[in-house]
Design a protein around this motif. Structure first.
Motif, mmCIF file in Angstrom:
data_model
loop_
_atom_site.group_PDB
_atom_site.id
_atom_site.type_symbol
_atom_site.label_atom_id
_atom_site.label_comp_id
_atom_site.label_asym_id
_atom_site.label_seq_id
_atom_site.Cartn_x
_atom_site.Cartn_y
_atom_site.Cartn_z
ATOM 1 N N TYR A 42 3.056 -10.890 4.993
ATOM 2 C CA TYR A 42 3.236 -12.096 5.802
ATOM 3 C C TYR A 42 4.254 -11.846 6.916
ATOM 4 N N THR A 43 5.393 -11.272 6.557
ATOM 5 C CA THR A 43 6.431 -10.986 7.560
ATOM 6 C C THR A 43 5.933 -9.986 8.589
ATOM 7 N N LYS A 44 5.201 -8.989 8.140
ATOM 8 C CA LYS A 44 4.622 -7.994 9.054
ATOM 9 C C LYS A 44 3.737 -8.682 10.086
ATOM 10 N N ASN A 45 2.851 -9.561 9.625
ATOM 11 C CA ASN A 45 1.954 -10.228 10.566
ATOM 12 C C ASN A 45 2.698 -11.221 11.451
ATOM 13 N N TRP A 46 3.734 -11.870 10.902
ATOM 14 C CA TRP A 46 4.515 -12.810 11.721
ATOM 15 C C TRP A 46 5.133 -12.062 12.909
ATOM 16 N N ASP A 48 3.965 -9.291 14.238
ATOM 17 C CA ASP A 48 2.850 -8.957 15.133
ATOM 18 C C ASP A 48 2.496 -10.152 16.011
ATOM 19 N N THR A 49 2.509 -11.349 15.417
ATOM 20 C CA THR A 49 2.126 -12.558 16.153
ATOM 21 C C THR A 49 3.155 -12.906 17.228
ATOM 22 N N LYS A 77 13.089 -4.271 19.508
ATOM 23 C CA LYS A 77 13.692 -4.535 18.193
ATOM 24 C C LYS A 77 12.629 -4.939 17.176
ATOM 25 N N LEU A 78 11.672 -5.740 17.620
ATOM 26 C CA LEU A 78 10.593 -6.148 16.721
ATOM 27 C C LEU A 78 9.729 -4.951 16.328
ATOM 28 N N ASN A 79 9.527 -4.037 17.273
ATOM 29 C CA ASN A 79 8.754 -2.821 16.968
ATOM 30 C C ASN A 79 9.410 -2.021 15.858
#
Length: 203
Positions: A42-46, A48-49, A77-79
C-alpha cells in the motif's frame, strides 16, 4: 486469493484512497497492519501515486523554476523511499523462500519478484488514469476511442504480468529459480558517492 490478486486489490485501494482528495500533500492513512506485506504494498503504491501527480505538476509550462526545483527534490526523495520499499518486498520473499534449496541448474531471473511487482503497481495507476481518459465527457470521440484501445493493451499487460509474477514465485518455490537479493546502489543521493555533493563538502 493469489498473491497478484491480493496485490492488485491493495494497489487499487491505495489509488482510490489517494483520489478521494487528489492532492499530493494528502496524508497517507495505510489501513493495513504495520510491516505486513499488504502495508508495504500500500505504501509503495501511495508513493507511486504521489510521484505520478508530481510528474504531472512539474510539466506545467508556466511553472516557477524555484517551485519546479522543490518538486524535483521531492521526487528524488520519494524515489529513494520507493527503492527502499521494493527492496523490503524482496526481503519479505527472501525470508519466505529461505528454506528452499535451489536445483543445481536453477535459473537466475533477470529481475527480482519485487521489481516485477513495482511495474505491477505502476500498471494500476496507468489503468486507472487511462480509464478516466477513455470516458472523459469533455474529450472528443477520437480521443476516447484511442484511449479505449490503449486501455485494452494495458489490461492485457496487467494479465500477462500477473501471470509472469505468479510463475516466477512458483518457480522459486520449487527450486527452478534462485531467489537472490540485489541492492540498487543508487549513488545520486549519497554524499560519499555523488561527486557534485562530496566535492562541495570538501570545499
Amino acid at each position: 486469493m493469489s498473491f497478484t490478486e491480493n496485490a492488485w486489490a491493495v494497489f487499487n485501494q491505495s489509488v482510490e484512497d489517494y483520489h478521494v482528495k487528489d492532492n499530493v500533500n494528502s496524508e497517507e492513512k495505510n489501513p493495513f497492519q504495520a510491516d505486513s506485506l499488504e502495508w508495504i504494498l500500500y505504501t509503495k503504491n501511495w508513493i507511486d501515486t504521489v510521484q505520478w501527480h508530481l510528474e504531472d505538476i512539474i510539466r506545467e509550462e508556466d511553472i516557477d523554476p524555484s517551485e519546479a526545483l522543490v518538486i524535483k527534490r521531492r521526487i528524488d526523495k520519494l524515489n529513494q523511499k520507493r527503492t527502499d520499499l521494493v527492496e523490503q518486498i524482496d526481503f519479505w520473499f527472501y525470508n519466505k523462500f529461505k528454506g528452499i534449496v535451489p536445483d543445481q541448474d536453477a535459473r537466475i531471473n533477470t529481475e527480482t519478484p519485487a521489481w516485477s511487482i513495482d511495474r505491477f503497481s505502476i500498471l494500476a495507476l496507468k489503468i486507472y488514469h487511462m480509464s478516466i481518459e477513455a470516458s472523459r465527457v469533455d474529450a472528443s470521440d477520437d480521443h476516447k476511442m484511442k484511449c479505449r484501445q490503449k486501455l485494452d493493451i494495458l489490461l492485457e499487460q496487467q494479465s500477462d504480468l500477473a501471470t509472469a509474477i505468479e510463475q516466477l514465485l512458483a518457480d522459486i518455490e520449487i527450486g527452478k529459480v534462485k531467489m537472490k537479493l540485489y541492492k540498487q546502489m543508487k549513488m545520486y543521493n549519497d554524499e560519499s558517492l555523488n561527486p557534485i555533493l562530496y566535492q562541495k563538502i570538501r570545499k
